[in-house]
Design a protein around this motif. Structure first.
Motif, PDB file in Angstrom:
ATOM      1  N   TRP A 181       1.085  -1.234   0.180  1.00  0.00           N
ATOM      2  CA  TRP A 181       0.104   0.253   0.249  1.00  0.00           C
ATOM      3  C   TRP A 181       0.696   1.140   0.301  1.00  0.00           C
ATOM      4  O   TRP A 181       0.080   2.334  -0.488  1.00  0.00           O
ATOM      5  CB  TRP A 181      -1.025  -0.022   1.550  1.00  0.00           C
ATOM      6  CG  TRP A 181      -2.188  -1.003   0.789  1.00  0.00           C
ATOM      7  CD1 TRP A 181      -2.008  -2.282   1.951  1.00  0.00           C
ATOM      8  CD2 TRP A 181      -3.066  -0.656   0.605  1.00  0.00           C
ATOM      9  NE1 TRP A 181      -3.396  -2.406   1.454  1.00  0.00           N
ATOM     10  CE2 TRP A 181      -3.522  -2.228   0.044  1.00  0.00           C
ATOM     11  CE3 TRP A 181      -3.609   0.453  -1.078  1.00  0.00           C
ATOM     12  CZ2 TRP A 181      -5.251  -2.391  -0.570  1.00  0.00           C
ATOM     13  CZ3 TRP A 181      -5.060  -0.208  -2.076  1.00  0.00           C
ATOM     14  CH2 TRP A 181      -5.577  -1.751  -1.424  1.00  0.00           C
ATOM     15  N   ASP A 182       2.114   1.149   0.516  1.00  0.00           N
ATOM     16  CA  ASP A 182       3.430   1.873   0.362  1.00  0.00           C
ATOM     17  C   ASP A 182       3.156   2.308  -1.295  1.00  0.00           C
ATOM     18  O   ASP A 182       3.209   3.513  -1.575  1.00  0.00           O
ATOM     19  CB  ASP A 182       4.847   2.289   1.597  1.00  0.00           C
ATOM     20  CG  ASP A 182       4.194   2.176   3.327  1.00  0.00           C
ATOM     21  OD1 ASP A 182       3.304   2.918   3.393  1.00  0.00           O
ATOM     22  OD2 ASP A 182       4.944   1.663   3.097  1.00  0.00           O
ATOM     23  N   GLU A 183       3.639   1.640  -1.759  1.00  0.00           N
ATOM     24  CA  GLU A 183       3.461   1.523  -3.153  1.00  0.00           C
ATOM     25  C   GLU A 183       2.534   2.525  -4.118  1.00  0.00           C
ATOM     26  O   GLU A 183       2.956   3.054  -5.379  1.00  0.00           O
ATOM     27  CB  GLU A 183       4.345   0.748  -4.177  1.00  0.00           C
ATOM     28  CG  GLU A 183       6.060  -0.754  -2.986  1.00  0.00           C
ATOM     29  CD  GLU A 183       6.307  -1.465  -4.313  1.00  0.00           C
ATOM     30  OE1 GLU A 183       5.404  -2.122  -4.483  1.00  0.00           O
ATOM     31  OE2 GLU A 183       7.117  -2.609  -3.451  1.00  0.00           O
ATOM     32  N   TYR A 184       1.375   1.390  -3.301  1.00  0.00           N
ATOM     33  CA  TYR A 184       0.500   2.418  -4.299  1.00  0.00           C
ATOM     34  C   TYR A 184      -0.007   3.750  -3.836  1.00  0.00           C
ATOM     35  O   TYR A 184       0.250   4.052  -5.142  1.00  0.00           O
ATOM     36  CB  TYR A 184      -1.010   1.640  -3.212  1.00  0.00           C
ATOM     37  CG  TYR A 184      -2.145   1.988  -4.260  1.00  0.00           C
ATOM     38  CD1 TYR A 184      -3.208   1.111  -5.118  1.00  0.00           C
ATOM     39  CD2 TYR A 184      -2.620   2.835  -3.671  1.00  0.00           C
ATOM     40  CE1 TYR A 184      -4.025   1.000  -5.158  1.00  0.00           C
ATOM     41  CE2 TYR A 184      -4.426   3.450  -3.850  1.00  0.00           C
ATOM     42  CZ  TYR A 184      -4.207   2.072  -5.012  1.00  0.00           C
ATOM     43  OH  TYR A 184      -6.598   2.051  -5.248  1.00  0.00           O
ATOM     44  N   LYS A 239      -5.493   1.190  12.070  1.00  0.00           N
ATOM     45  CA  LYS A 239      -3.929   2.407  12.579  1.00  0.00           C
ATOM     46  C   LYS A 239      -3.482   2.533  10.517  1.00  0.00           C
ATOM     47  O   LYS A 239      -2.779   3.411  10.640  1.00  0.00           O
ATOM     48  CB  LYS A 239      -2.959   2.204  13.452  1.00  0.00           C
ATOM     49  CG  LYS A 239      -2.235   4.193  13.441  1.00  0.00           C
ATOM     50  CD  LYS A 239      -1.344   3.334  15.136  1.00  0.00           C
ATOM     51  CE  LYS A 239      -0.445   4.777  14.861  1.00  0.00           C
ATOM     52  NZ  LYS A 239       0.236   4.738  16.289  1.00  0.00           N
ATOM     53  N   LYS A 240      -3.159   1.727  10.661  1.00  0.00           N
ATOM     54  CA  LYS A 240      -2.280   0.561   9.410  1.00  0.00           C
ATOM     55  C   LYS A 240      -3.162   1.519   7.906  1.00  0.00           C
ATOM     56  O   LYS A 240      -2.612   2.849   7.185  1.00  0.00           O
ATOM     57  CB  LYS A 240      -1.813  -0.705   9.060  1.00  0.00           C
ATOM     58  CG  LYS A 240      -0.599  -0.728   9.148  1.00  0.00           C
ATOM     59  CD  LYS A 240      -1.043  -2.779   9.417  1.00  0.00           C
ATOM     60  CE  LYS A 240       0.004  -3.553   9.827  1.00  0.00           C
ATOM     61  NZ  LYS A 240       0.133  -4.602   9.729  1.00  0.00           N
ATOM     62  N   TRP A 245      -4.199   5.604   4.088  1.00  0.00           N
ATOM     63  CA  TRP A 245      -5.864   6.284   3.501  1.00  0.00           C
ATOM     64  C   TRP A 245      -5.654   8.391   3.207  1.00  0.00           C
ATOM     65  O   TRP A 245      -6.237   8.452   2.555  1.00  0.00           O
ATOM     66  CB  TRP A 245      -6.571   5.675   3.555  1.00  0.00           C
ATOM     67  CG  TRP A 245      -7.859   5.253   2.384  1.00  0.00           C
ATOM     68  CD1 TRP A 245      -8.737   5.587   1.776  1.00  0.00           C
ATOM     69  CD2 TRP A 245      -7.036   4.462   1.466  1.00  0.00           C
ATOM     70  NE1 TRP A 245      -9.184   5.103   0.833  1.00  0.00           N
ATOM     71  CE2 TRP A 245      -8.322   4.108   0.660  1.00  0.00           C
ATOM     72  CE3 TRP A 245      -6.078   3.045   1.505  1.00  0.00           C
ATOM     73  CZ2 TRP A 245      -8.048   3.555  -0.686  1.00  0.00           C
ATOM     74  CZ3 TRP A 245      -6.228   2.267   0.607  1.00  0.00           C
ATOM     75  CH2 TRP A 245      -7.412   1.834  -1.028  1.00  0.00           C
ATOM     76  N   GLN A 246      -5.098   8.289   4.530  1.00  0.00           N
ATOM     77  CA  GLN A 246      -5.491   9.748   5.346  1.00  0.00           C
ATOM     78  C   GLN A 246      -4.799  10.521   3.744  1.00  0.00           C
ATOM     79  O   GLN A 246      -4.473  11.467   3.647  1.00  0.00           O
ATOM     80  CB  GLN A 246      -5.089  10.166   6.433  1.00  0.00           C
ATOM     81  CG  GLN A 246      -4.685  11.483   6.924  1.00  0.00           C
ATOM     82  CD  GLN A 246      -6.484  11.994   6.690  1.00  0.00           C
ATOM     83  OE1 GLN A 246      -6.987  10.875   7.771  1.00  0.00           O
ATOM     84  NE2 GLN A 246      -6.969  12.974   5.925  1.00  0.00           N
ATOM     85  N   LYS A 247      -2.916  10.258   3.617  1.00  0.00           N
ATOM     86  CA  LYS A 247      -2.611  10.494   2.198  1.00  0.00           C
ATOM     87  C   LYS A 247      -3.682  10.564   1.142  1.00  0.00           C
ATOM     88  O   LYS A 247      -3.114  11.452   0.602  1.00  0.00           O
ATOM     89  CB  LYS A 247      -1.321   9.777   2.443  1.00  0.00           C
ATOM     90  CG  LYS A 247      -0.454   9.717   3.470  1.00  0.00           C
ATOM     91  CD  LYS A 247       0.886   8.126   3.452  1.00  0.00           C
ATOM     92  CE  LYS A 247       1.224   8.027   4.958  1.00  0.00           C
ATOM     93  NZ  LYS A 247       2.690   7.529   4.655  1.00  0.00           N
ATOM     94  N   LEU A 253      -5.439  12.087  -3.744  1.00  0.00           N
ATOM     95  CA  LEU A 253      -4.737  11.542  -4.916  1.00  0.00           C
ATOM     96  C   LEU A 253      -6.096  10.439  -6.175  1.00  0.00           C
ATOM     97  O   LEU A 253      -6.404   9.469  -6.585  1.00  0.00           O
ATOM     98  CB  LEU A 253      -4.321  10.380  -4.531  1.00  0.00           C
ATOM     99  CG  LEU A 253      -2.820  11.849  -4.050  1.00  0.00           C
ATOM    100  CD1 LEU A 253      -1.269  10.670  -3.956  1.00  0.00           C
ATOM    101  CD2 LEU A 253      -2.075  12.340  -5.554  1.00  0.00           C
ATOM    102  N   VAL A 254      -7.320  10.443  -4.881  1.00  0.00           N
ATOM    103  CA  VAL A 254      -8.391   9.978  -5.169  1.00  0.00           C
ATOM    104  C   VAL A 254      -9.884  10.178  -6.092  1.00  0.00           C
ATOM    105  O   VAL A 254      -9.888  11.271  -5.665  1.00  0.00           O
ATOM    106  CB  VAL A 254      -9.061   7.739  -3.899  1.00  0.00           C
ATOM    107  CG1 VAL A 254      -7.975   7.630  -3.711  1.00  0.00           C
ATOM    108  CG2 VAL A 254      -9.219   9.357  -2.866  1.00  0.00           C
TER     109      VAL A 254
END
Length: 445
Positions: A181-184, A239-240, A245-247, A253-254
């Motif tokens: 998800w970081d790469e996402y 929290k993950k 998703w907050q970013k 970005l969405v």
């Protein structure tokens, strides 16, 4: 899919209230009080014949019902399929409340099973031998229909998740398919920088997607023990999810587009929505709703929350259950087992349904199926692996349908205001707790 509040809430409120009474609408159906039904009893019922009323919207059941009638000519399957979603549950709840017009078999989505089983509105199918079928199914769907030794439905399909992505767009901007998800998030940034009109995904707030991503991240916000419920969106898994998703929300970005709308289909078709995390049932929707992008899209495993982790998740799926007030129980169970654990499974798979049964998921024919829409990709291999990697300890609330109906009023604010996603989840938690307590549940956080 987004759900509207509407009339279903009245039926749901009634169900929740009934759950707390000494007797429920269907009367007691505890396994300890049930008479065990043998295979001989079921065969005798099939030979005698009768009519089975089935309320289900799943389209492949039409063929299954016809095949069942050919095999057992004395049995008539009366399939009512014009209702789905809220209208279906409203009709079912109203029939149960009135004590008349209840179908012998009803399609019930996994997230909604709890609200009916808790009220003793469903028959425990372990008395018919359903508990011996556990090994036939993948862990996620079986966990959804069972509660200890009790079995409240047989899984009809499943929704192991995959990441659908537009290969044409990814190739154009030299973006690698994200494995985490970081790469996402990085892919989202690269895409939006290259084309400000393009977004990694569309998300304006979706309860089903959110709970699925929490499930994959290891969050377990719901704990249910009868009428005792715990709701907590503050664990490490949550929290993950919120941090990542907050970013996407903060950096815009969405795309702020709801699923299943005209704008959503348009974005999937013209490449301005570049990925879709969704269930394995999605290919048919691509083929019929996004025809102009045939060949552009592919399926990939869901990105991991921790690099190398194989954990996946489910999104969607339904069971066939026997309402406690239904009739012709032996015939009804025979049809359900035929459709979901017998010959009907292959019939449904050939017509595009995604199975919950391990035999079909592991079969060479199934895994080697080529999807023309996905450029000939053997996408079922990805879906089957996803199904095998779903953790089986997820729980939904016994009033999940109500909780989902208030999602946009709580968590949805994080997408349209400065409210942080973690705070919005807390609001959803508090509103769900308040509702549960009002209905008489013992709820803690």
């Amino acid at each position: 899919m987004r759900r509207k509040t509407g009339r279903i809430l009245r039926g749901l409120a009634l169900l929740s209230t009934l759950a707390l009474g000494a007797t429920a609408c269907g009367g007691s159906d505890d396994s300890s009080e049930q008479k065990q039904v043998s295979a001989g009893d079921i065969q005798a019922a099939l030979q005698k014949g009768g009519t089975v009323s089935v309320w289900a919207w799943e389209p492949t059941l039409k063929t299954v019902a016809a095949d069942f009638e050919k095999k057992y000519p004395k049995v008539k399957i009366n399939l009512v399929s014009e209702r789905s979603g809220d209208k279906h549950y409203t009709a079912l709840s109203n029939a149960i409340s009135a004590g008349k017009g209840v179908p012998d078999v009803a399609q019930v989505e996994y997230f909604a099973l709890g609200q009916y089983s808790l009220t003793k509105g469903l028959t425990d199918l372990s008395a018919y031998g359903a508990d011996k079928l556990a090994s036939k199914y993948t862990p996620g769907p079986w966990n959804a229909v069972s509660d200890g030794k009790a079995v409240y439905g047989l899984p009809m399909d499943s929704g192991p998740m995959a990441l659908f992505y537009n290969k044409k767009v990814f190739d154009k901007y030299k973006i690698s398919v994200p494995t985490t998800w970081d790469e996402y998030v990085e892919a989202a940034r690269k895409l939006h920088k290259a084309d400000p009109k393009a977004y990694i995904a569309a998300d304006a707030g979706d309860a089903g997607l959110t709970t699925s991503l929490l499930w994959q991240a290891g969050s377990r916000p719901y704990k249910v023990d009868g009428t005792k419920v715990k709701i907590d969106f503050a664990d490490a898994g949550a929290k993950k999810y919120t941090e990542t998703w907050q970013k996407l929300i903060d950096e815009k970005l969405v795309a702020p587009i709801y699923g299943w709308t005209d704008d959503w289909y348009k974005g999937l078709g013209d490449g301005t929505i570049a990925t879709l995390p969704s269930g394995a049932w999605m290919p048919a929707n691509f083929a019929t709703g996004v025809k102009n992008a045939s060949g552009d899209w592919r399926a990939a495993p869901m990105p991991a929350w921790t690099k190398g982790d194989k954990a996946s998740t489910e999104n969607g799926g339904s069971s066939l259950a026997l309402p406690a007030l239904g009739k012709n129980k032996e015939l009804a169970y025979a049809f359900v087992e035929y459709a979901n654990a017998g010959d009907g499974v292959q019939t449904r798979v050939k017509q595009g349904a995604f199975p919950a049964t391990t035999a079909e998921l592991k079969s060479t024919e199934f895994q080697n199926t080529k999807f023309d829409y996905f450029g000939g990709q053997q996408a079922n291999k990805i879906f089957a692996e996803s199904a095998a990697n779903v953790a089986s300890d997820w729980s939904y609330l016994p009033f999940q349908q109500y909780a989902n109906s208030i999602f946009n009023d709580t968590v949805g604010k994080a997408y349209v205001s400065g409210t942080k996603l973690a705070d919005a989840l807390k609001s959803w938690q508090n509103a769900s707790i308040k509702y549960g307590q009002e209905q008489g549940f013992t709820v803690e956080k």
